[in-house]
Design a protein around this motif. Structure first.
Motif, PDB file in Angstrom:
ATOM      1  N   PRO A   1       0.803  -1.225   0.000  1.00 30.22           N
ATOM      2  CA  PRO A   1       0.000   0.000   0.000  1.00 30.22           C
ATOM      3  C   PRO A   1       0.837   1.276   0.000  1.00 30.22           C
ATOM      4  O   PRO A   1       0.402   2.315  -0.519  1.00 30.22           O
ATOM      5  CB  PRO A   1      -0.827  -0.125   1.284  1.00 30.22           C
ATOM      6  N   GLU A   2       2.038   1.193   0.570  1.00 31.83           N
ATOM      7  CA  GLU A   2       2.893   2.374   0.636  1.00 31.83           C
ATOM      8  C   GLU A   2       3.309   2.877  -0.749  1.00 31.83           C
ATOM      9  O   GLU A   2       3.749   4.018  -0.896  1.00 31.83           O
ATOM     10  CB  GLU A   2       4.142   2.072   1.469  1.00 31.83           C
ATOM     11  N   MET A   3       3.176   2.017  -1.760  1.00 35.56           N
ATOM     12  CA  MET A   3       3.545   2.415  -3.121  1.00 35.56           C
ATOM     13  C   MET A   3       2.476   3.271  -3.791  1.00 35.56           C
ATOM     14  O   MET A   3       2.719   3.850  -4.856  1.00 35.56           O
ATOM     15  CB  MET A   3       3.780   1.173  -3.980  1.00 35.56           C
ATOM     16  N   ALA A   4       1.294   3.375  -3.183  1.00 36.01           N
ATOM     17  CA  ALA A   4       0.161   4.024  -3.840  1.00 36.01           C
ATOM     18  C   ALA A   4       0.397   5.503  -4.117  1.00 36.01           C
ATOM     19  O   ALA A   4       0.045   6.007  -5.190  1.00 36.01           O
ATOM     20  CB  ALA A   4      -1.098   3.836  -3.005  1.00 36.01           C
ATOM     21  N   THR A   5       0.988   6.217  -3.185  1.00 42.46           N
ATOM     22  CA  THR A   5       1.190   7.656  -3.363  1.00 42.46           C
ATOM     23  C   THR A   5       2.029   7.943  -4.594  1.00 42.46           C
ATOM     24  O   THR A   5       1.670   8.781  -5.441  1.00 42.46           O
ATOM     25  CB  THR A   5       1.866   8.261  -2.117  1.00 42.46           C
ATOM     26  N   GLU A   6       3.150   7.239  -4.717  1.00 39.85           N
ATOM     27  CA  GLU A   6       4.017   7.441  -5.876  1.00 39.85           C
ATOM     28  C   GLU A   6       3.322   7.050  -7.166  1.00 39.85           C
ATOM     29  O   GLU A   6       3.475   7.711  -8.204  1.00 39.85           O
ATOM     30  CB  GLU A   6       5.301   6.631  -5.706  1.00 39.85           C
TER      31      GLU A   6
ATOM     32  N   TYR B   1       0.042   7.131  -7.856  1.00 39.08           N
ATOM     33  CA  TYR B   1      -0.932   8.163  -8.212  1.00 39.08           C
ATOM     34  C   TYR B   1      -0.242   9.399  -8.776  1.00 39.08           C
ATOM     35  O   TYR B   1      -0.696  10.005  -9.760  1.00 39.08           O
ATOM     36  CB  TYR B   1      -1.777   8.555  -6.997  1.00 39.08           C
ATOM     37  N   ALA B   2       0.872   9.791  -8.172  1.00 42.89           N
ATOM     38  CA  ALA B   2       1.603  10.961  -8.649  1.00 42.89           C
ATOM     39  C   ALA B   2       2.125  10.735 -10.062  1.00 42.89           C
ATOM     40  O   ALA B   2       2.058  11.629 -10.926  1.00 42.89           O
ATOM     41  CB  ALA B   2       2.755  11.283  -7.702  1.00 42.89           C
ATOM     42  N   LYS B   3       2.637   9.536 -10.304  1.00 39.32           N
ATOM     43  CA  LYS B   3       3.142   9.202 -11.633  1.00 39.32           C
ATOM     44  C   LYS B   3       2.019   9.229 -12.656  1.00 39.32           C
ATOM     45  O   LYS B   3       2.210   9.677 -13.795  1.00 39.32           O
ATOM     46  CB  LYS B   3       3.803   7.818 -11.594  1.00 39.32           C
ATOM     47  N   TRP B   4       0.858   8.770 -12.251  1.00 37.62           N
ATOM     48  CA  TRP B   4      -0.317   8.785 -13.129  1.00 37.62           C
ATOM     49  C   TRP B   4      -0.692  10.205 -13.516  1.00 37.62           C
ATOM     50  O   TRP B   4      -0.910  10.508 -14.697  1.00 37.62           O
ATOM     51  CB  TRP B   4      -1.472   8.098 -12.421  1.00 37.62           C
ATOM     52  N   LEU B   5      -0.721  11.106 -12.562  1.00 36.76           N
ATOM     53  CA  LEU B   5      -1.068  12.495 -12.857  1.00 36.76           C
ATOM     54  C   LEU B   5      -0.036  13.135 -13.778  1.00 36.76           C
ATOM     55  O   LEU B   5      -0.379  13.902 -14.689  1.00 36.76           O
ATOM     56  CB  LEU B   5      -1.180  13.285 -11.553  1.00 36.76           C
TER      57      LEU B   5
ATOM     58  N   PRO C   1       1.852  12.692 -22.040  1.00 33.30           N
ATOM     59  CA  PRO C   1       1.632  11.312 -22.491  1.00 33.30           C
ATOM     60  C   PRO C   1       2.919  10.661 -22.994  1.00 33.30           C
ATOM     61  O   PRO C   1       3.829  11.339 -23.483  1.00 33.30           O
ATOM     62  CB  PRO C   1       0.622  11.479 -23.634  1.00 33.30           C
ATOM     63  N   PRO C   2       3.010   9.339 -22.872  1.00 31.32           N
ATOM     64  CA  PRO C   2       4.225   8.625 -23.294  1.00 31.32           C
ATOM     65  C   PRO C   2       4.395   8.623 -24.808  1.00 31.32           C
ATOM     66  O   PRO C   2       3.426   8.761 -25.560  1.00 31.32           O
ATOM     67  CB  PRO C   2       4.004   7.207 -22.767  1.00 31.32           C
ATOM     68  N   ARG C   3       5.649   8.484 -25.226  1.00 33.74           N
ATOM     69  CA  ARG C   3       5.983   8.375 -26.645  1.00 33.74           C
ATOM     70  C   ARG C   3       6.866   7.153 -26.858  1.00 33.74           C
ATOM     71  O   ARG C   3       7.526   6.683 -25.940  1.00 33.74           O
ATOM     72  CB  ARG C   3       6.725   9.630 -27.132  1.00 33.74           C
ATOM     73  N   MET C   4       6.879   6.686 -28.087  1.00 34.77           N
ATOM     74  CA  MET C   4       7.725   5.553 -28.446  1.00 34.77           C
ATOM     75  C   MET C   4       9.106   6.036 -28.884  1.00 34.77           C
ATOM     76  O   MET C   4       9.260   7.142 -29.397  1.00 34.77           O
ATOM     77  CB  MET C   4       7.093   4.738 -29.581  1.00 34.77           C
TER      78      MET C   4
ATOM     79  N   SER D   1       2.020   3.579 -16.645  1.00 33.75           N
ATOM     80  CA  SER D   1       1.585   2.780 -15.494  1.00 33.75           C
ATOM     81  C   SER D   1       0.171   3.177 -15.105  1.00 33.75           C
ATOM     82  O   SER D   1      -0.188   4.359 -15.142  1.00 33.75           O
ATOM     83  CB  SER D   1       2.528   3.007 -14.305  1.00 33.75           C
ATOM     84  N   GLY D   2      -0.638   2.193 -14.736  1.00 35.67           N
ATOM     85  CA  GLY D   2      -1.988   2.483 -14.289  1.00 35.67           C
ATOM     86  C   GLY D   2      -1.988   3.188 -12.935  1.00 35.67           C
ATOM     87  O   GLY D   2      -0.992   3.143 -12.195  1.00 35.67           O
ATOM     88  N   PRO D   3      -3.072   3.828 -12.581  1.00 39.34           N
ATOM     89  CA  PRO D   3      -3.122   4.528 -11.297  1.00 39.34           C
ATOM     90  C   PRO D   3      -3.247   3.590 -10.104  1.00 39.34           C
ATOM     91  O   PRO D   3      -2.940   3.985  -8.973  1.00 39.34           O
ATOM     92  CB  PRO D   3      -4.361   5.410 -11.430  1.00 39.34           C
TER      93      PRO D   3
END
Length: 301
Positions: free
Chosen positions: A139-144, A146-150, A156-159, A219-221
């Motif tokens: 659960p401690e990984m959730a904050t990071e 969510y931040a990465k998701w935002l 947006p990612p590129r190839m 990565s998904g949220p």
């Protein structure tokens, strides 16, 4: 040595929840049906080497997951559960009654094992090629996460872009010491396409890029919770075979978590494991003859 495919595939399109999926088919429609499910950043054509080594008559159905290869690209974030929905729709369309045989690589294997627990009455047997569930999270990984998701929503990612298909093929071989030049050349025409991407300096250029929606790199949220997967696996009643590459980086990662491999296997009522030598994670590229042999031995006994 790989030269030319012996068995030609044919293409169909299947509409699922708001998405048009490309379905690749090989073999005799009246033969026993086998579903081949590709992994993340792979495509259905990647099974060509295995199909060419099969000795028996099969009706092979291999989808391209949404956002990969010829299937529709949604150009927005993807969620893992959507692939489960697509798998359910694919099986209901091509095998509306009876039980099914599922062979999946990596993500395709993970989906197969989950589906066997979610719909146990529908699955006769599963072979998962290097698809044993992803690394555990806390659960401690959730904050990071969510931040990465935002941050991803803002940028947006590129190839990555390559100069030409030979350069892309060389990249495949750099990542996989067991991949022959002939197979890499074949894959460069299915795993790559013309498009825009970023070079190593982050400059936007036109060239050869991976044949998948860049949003799959995001990565998904939500954390992928191993405990949930294990609970689902415990509901599977069919036999499940784990197939691993002896030189696989995935297996090496499990070695860093003593007991994890065994704990996952213990979730299944009927499970066995088989190892393939001289094979990394992409064992259907590395040792297709052995993978084909294992498939026919497993699904015809």
């Amino acid at each position: 040595k790989f030269t030319e495919p012996m068995l030609t595939s044919r293409s169909e399109t299947l509409a699922t929840q708001g998405c048009q999926l490309h379905i690749r088919r090989w073999g005799n429609p009246d033969a026993p049906t086998l579903f081949l499910l590709h992994g993340w950043m792979d495509v259905s054509a990647g099974f060509q080497f295995v199909v060419d080594e099969l000795k028996k008559d099969w009706n092979i159905i291999a989808p391209d997951w949404r956002g990969f290869g010829p299937s529709q690209w949604l150009q927005r974030p993807y969620f893992f559960v959507e692939h489960l929905g697509d798998l359910d729709a694919i099986l209901n369309h091509y095998a509306p009654t009876g039980q099914v045989r599922l062979a999946g690589h990596s993500m395709g294997g993970i989906l197969s094992c989950l589906y066997a627990g979610i719909r146990p009455a529908r699955v006769a047997s599963v072979m998962t090629l290097e698809g044993f569930g992803i690394a555990p999270t806390t659960p401690e990984m959730a904050t990071e996460r969510y931040a990465k998701w935002l941050d991803t929503l803002k940028k947006p990612p590129r190839m990555h872009v390559y100069a030409d298909r030979p350069s892309f093929a060389s990249r495949l071989q750099r990542d996989n010491r067991f991949l022959s030049a002939e197979r890499a050349e074949f894959l460069s025409h299915h795993l790559a396409r013309e498009g825009d991407g970023d070079d190593r300096h982050g400059v936007r250029k036109h060239g050869i890029v991976w044949n998948g929606d860049p949003w799959h790199k995001a990565s998904g949220p939500y954390l992928f919770r191993l405990e949930e997967s294990m609970a689902v696996w415990k509901q599977a009643t069919c036999p499940v075979r784990w197939v691993a590459g002896r030189q696989s980086w995935v297996v090496k990662e499990y070695a860093t978590r003593p007991g994890d491999w065994e704990a996952r296997q213990q979730c299944f009522a009927r499970v066995d494991e088989v190892w393939i030598d001289q094979a990394d994670h992409m064992l259907h590229y590395d040792q297709p003859q052995e993978v084909a042999r294992l498939i026919e031995d497993y699904f015809t006994t």
